[in-house]
Design a protein around this motif. Structure first.
Motif, PDB file in Angstrom:
ATOM      1  N   VAL A  47      -1.678 101.789  16.645  1.00 17.61           N
ATOM      2  CA  VAL A  47      -0.937 101.194  17.751  1.00 17.61           C
ATOM      3  C   VAL A  47      -0.974 102.161  18.927  1.00 17.61           C
ATOM      4  O   VAL A  47      -0.595 103.327  18.807  1.00 17.61           O
ATOM      5  N   LEU A  48      -1.440 101.680  20.049  1.00 21.52           N
ATOM      6  CA  LEU A  48      -1.425 102.481  21.269  1.00 21.52           C
ATOM      7  C   LEU A  48      -0.125 102.272  22.025  1.00 21.52           C
ATOM      8  O   LEU A  48       0.535 103.233  22.439  1.00 21.52           O
ATOM      9  N   LEU A  49       0.263 101.002  22.212  1.00 18.80           N
ATOM     10  CA  LEU A  49       1.465 100.701  22.982  1.00 18.80           C
ATOM     11  C   LEU A  49       2.064  99.388  22.483  1.00 18.80           C
ATOM     12  O   LEU A  49       1.423  98.339  22.590  1.00 18.80           O
ATOM     13  N   PRO A  50       3.279  99.409  21.939  1.00 18.34           N
ATOM     14  CA  PRO A  50       3.944  98.176  21.506  1.00 18.34           C
ATOM     15  C   PRO A  50       4.822  97.621  22.626  1.00 18.34           C
ATOM     16  O   PRO A  50       5.281  98.375  23.494  1.00 18.34           O
ATOM     17  N   ASP A  51       5.079  96.316  22.586  1.00 17.70           N
ATOM     18  CA  ASP A  51       6.025  95.753  23.545  1.00 17.70           C
ATOM     19  C   ASP A  51       7.446  95.891  23.005  1.00 17.70           C
ATOM     20  O   ASP A  51       7.674  96.449  21.920  1.00 17.70           O
ATOM     21  N   GLU A  52       8.421  95.394  23.768  1.00 17.15           N
ATOM     22  CA  GLU A  52       9.828  95.582  23.386  1.00 17.15           C
ATOM     23  C   GLU A  52      10.139  94.915  22.054  1.00 17.15           C
ATOM     24  O   GLU A  52      10.895  95.456  21.243  1.00 17.15           O
ATOM     25  N   ALA A  53       9.576  93.721  21.823  1.00 19.06           N
ATOM     26  CA  ALA A  53       9.844  93.024  20.570  1.00 19.06           C
ATOM     27  C   ALA A  53       9.306  93.810  19.380  1.00 19.06           C
ATOM     28  O   ALA A  53       9.948  93.909  18.329  1.00 19.06           O
ATOM     29  N   ALA A  54       8.118  94.407  19.549  1.00 22.35           N
ATOM     30  CA  ALA A  54       7.551  95.217  18.471  1.00 22.35           C
ATOM     31  C   ALA A  54       8.347  96.502  18.253  1.00 22.35           C
ATOM     32  O   ALA A  54       8.556  96.937  17.117  1.00 22.35           O
ATOM     33  N   LEU A  55       8.816  97.103  19.328  1.00 19.37           N
ATOM     34  CA  LEU A  55       9.652  98.305  19.201  1.00 19.37           C
ATOM     35  C   LEU A  55      10.913  98.010  18.401  1.00 19.37           C
ATOM     36  O   LEU A  55      11.347  98.820  17.569  1.00 19.37           O
ATOM     37  N   ARG A  56      11.511  96.845  18.653  1.00 17.70           N
ATOM     38  CA  ARG A  56      12.729  96.478  17.914  1.00 17.70           C
ATOM     39  C   ARG A  56      12.456  96.307  16.429  1.00 17.70           C
ATOM     40  O   ARG A  56      13.361  96.471  15.604  1.00 17.70           O
ATOM     41  N   CYS A  57      11.216  96.003  16.087  1.00 18.77           N
ATOM     42  CA  CYS A  57      10.848  95.877  14.671  1.00 18.77           C
ATOM     43  C   CYS A  57      10.530  97.235  14.042  1.00 18.77           C
ATOM     44  O   CYS A  57      10.309  97.309  12.828  1.00 18.77           O
ATOM     45  N   GLY A  58      10.489  98.284  14.858  1.00 20.99           N
ATOM     46  CA  GLY A  58      10.186  99.615  14.332  1.00 20.99           C
ATOM     47  C   GLY A  58       8.776 100.084  14.568  1.00 20.99           C
ATOM     48  O   GLY A  58       8.379 101.154  14.091  1.00 20.99           O
ATOM     49  N   VAL A  59       7.978  99.302  15.305  1.00 19.44           N
ATOM     50  CA  VAL A  59       6.601  99.694  15.614  1.00 19.44           C
ATOM     51  C   VAL A  59       6.640 100.752  16.717  1.00 19.44           C
ATOM     52  O   VAL A  59       7.302 100.578  17.735  1.00 19.44           O
ATOM     53  N   VAL A  60       5.905 101.843  16.525  1.00 19.36           N
ATOM     54  CA  VAL A  60       5.890 102.930  17.506  1.00 19.36           C
ATOM     55  C   VAL A  60       4.452 103.327  17.812  1.00 19.36           C
ATOM     56  O   VAL A  60       3.542 103.102  16.986  1.00 19.36           O
ATOM     57  N   PRO A  61       4.192 103.918  18.981  1.00 20.04           N
ATOM     58  CA  PRO A  61       2.839 104.378  19.300  1.00 20.04           C
ATOM     59  C   PRO A  61       2.328 105.380  18.268  1.00 20.04           C
ATOM     60  O   PRO A  61       3.074 106.233  17.780  1.00 20.04           O
ATOM     61  N   GLY A  62       1.053 105.259  17.922  1.00 24.83           N
ATOM     62  CA  GLY A  62       0.445 106.149  16.950  1.00 24.83           C
ATOM     63  C   GLY A  62       0.517 105.651  15.514  1.00 24.83           C
ATOM     64  O   GLY A  62      -0.157 106.187  14.631  1.00 24.83           O
ATOM     65  N   MET A  63       1.308 104.620  15.267  1.00 22.34           N
ATOM     66  CA  MET A  63       1.433 104.074  13.912  1.00 22.34           C
ATOM     67  C   MET A  63       0.147 103.359  13.504  1.00 22.34           C
ATOM     68  O   MET A  63      -0.512 102.715  14.321  1.00 22.34           O
TER      69      MET A  63
END
Length: 318
Positions: A47-63
């Protein structure tokens, strides 16, 4: 000279999302469409860059992408598209020509505007920013603006996330000295070597003897410092807008009716209006190509009896 840098830290994501889609009841705002992320690399993709919805799910850059898809079911992804990012920067420059004739692209994620010669036309820096920033947002970007007497200095401030404006070179040296050394845009090997020596800020580098710094890390590092501080000239390749306007917007998902296209179309028309304002011109013919998944494009051509650059007028006609 006074340079304004517009850093777009989320450009890799925004090039896919700025087309937006309207919710069922038109409110002028884009509707959420589930978690989304831009990826980079292969085997494994990350993952390079997640959007806000993905961030709320716990997705972070570098994952790792596989891990992101596990914790965010339904995650939609696109690989980073450098050509789209380059085109978006050029489009922003075309629009920015209404504020100053002197612009320069700063790939991969920034635009430079020389505003020292046009501040009086806008009544100062604050009124210029009040007119510029909402327009950048309307185009679908979330900018970090910063200004400084040098182009490199303005870029360093903006890319550090500091929305600050400096007009004095003595103050600029103080502000730049507080930044982390990774803002110097040095090669990874040089940056790692600086960090191994315990250097963490730009001021740490400035305190070292120049001769020793050049012998150990090369003249290029000193040149970067000197250009940022205004001790060396920093010529920038000017952006020259094309004679004819052309722009393309990628929608995040296919849309089933014309009403939902309007949200993205508004951004293309805003970009066109800025281009025309920069040339003190108006459009007499606008051609819109709508691309489909299953057949040839639909072409909508509008001829105007009088030249216009009013975005509301053009949008209504289209």
């Amino acid at each position: 000279m006074l340079w304004l840098a517009l850093h777009l830290p989320r450009l890799s994501l925004e090039v896919f999302q700025r087309g937006g889609i309207l919710p069922p009841v038109a409110t002028g705002e884009a509707a959420p469409a589930g978690p989304f992320a831009v990826t980079a690399g292969v085997n494994p993709a990350r993952v390079l860059l997640p959007d806000e919805a993905a961030l709320r799910c716990g997705v972070v850059p570098g994952m790792a992408l596989s891990a992101a898809q596990t914790i965010a079911p339904g995650l939609r992804t696109k690989p980073r598209d450098a050509s789209l990012e380059e085109a978006a920067l050029a489009g922003l420059a075309r629009w920015g020509g209404q504020f100053t004739p002197t612009l320069s692209l700063a790939p991969p994620d920034a635009l430079l505007l020389e505003i020292g010669g046009c501040l009086r036309l806008f009544g100062g820096l604050a009124p210029l920013l009040e007119g510029l920033r909402p327009g950048v947002t309307e185009l679908g970007f979330d900018p970090v603006p910063a200004s400084a007497p040098t182009a490199a200095g303005a870029l360093m401030l903006a890319r550090s996330g500091l929305e600050t404006h400096v007009a004095d070179r003595a103050v600029l040296r103080q502000r730049l000295g507080q930044l982390c050394i990774d803002t110097l845009d040095t090669p990874p090997g040089v940056l790692a070597a600086l960090q191994r020596l315990g250097l963490r800020t730009v001021e740490d580098c400035l305190r070292l003897p120049r001769d020793g710094l050049a012998r150990r890390f090369g003249q290029a590092l000193l040149d970067r410092l000197d250009r940022a501080l205004g001790l060396q000239p920093d010529p920038r390749l000017p952006y020259v807008a094309p004679e004819r306007f052309s722009s393309r917007l990628v929608l995040p998902v296919p849309v089933p009716d014309a009403g939902q296209v309007v949200f993205g179309l508004r951004r293309l028309v805003t970009e066109l209006a800025g281009f025309l304002a920069g040339r003190d011109a108006g459009a007499t013919r606008v051609v819109l190509h709508l691309e489909h998944e299953d057949h040839t494009p639909t072409v909508v051509a509008v001829d105007l009896s009088l030249p216009s650059r009013d975005p509301a007028h053009l949008l209504v006609l289209l």
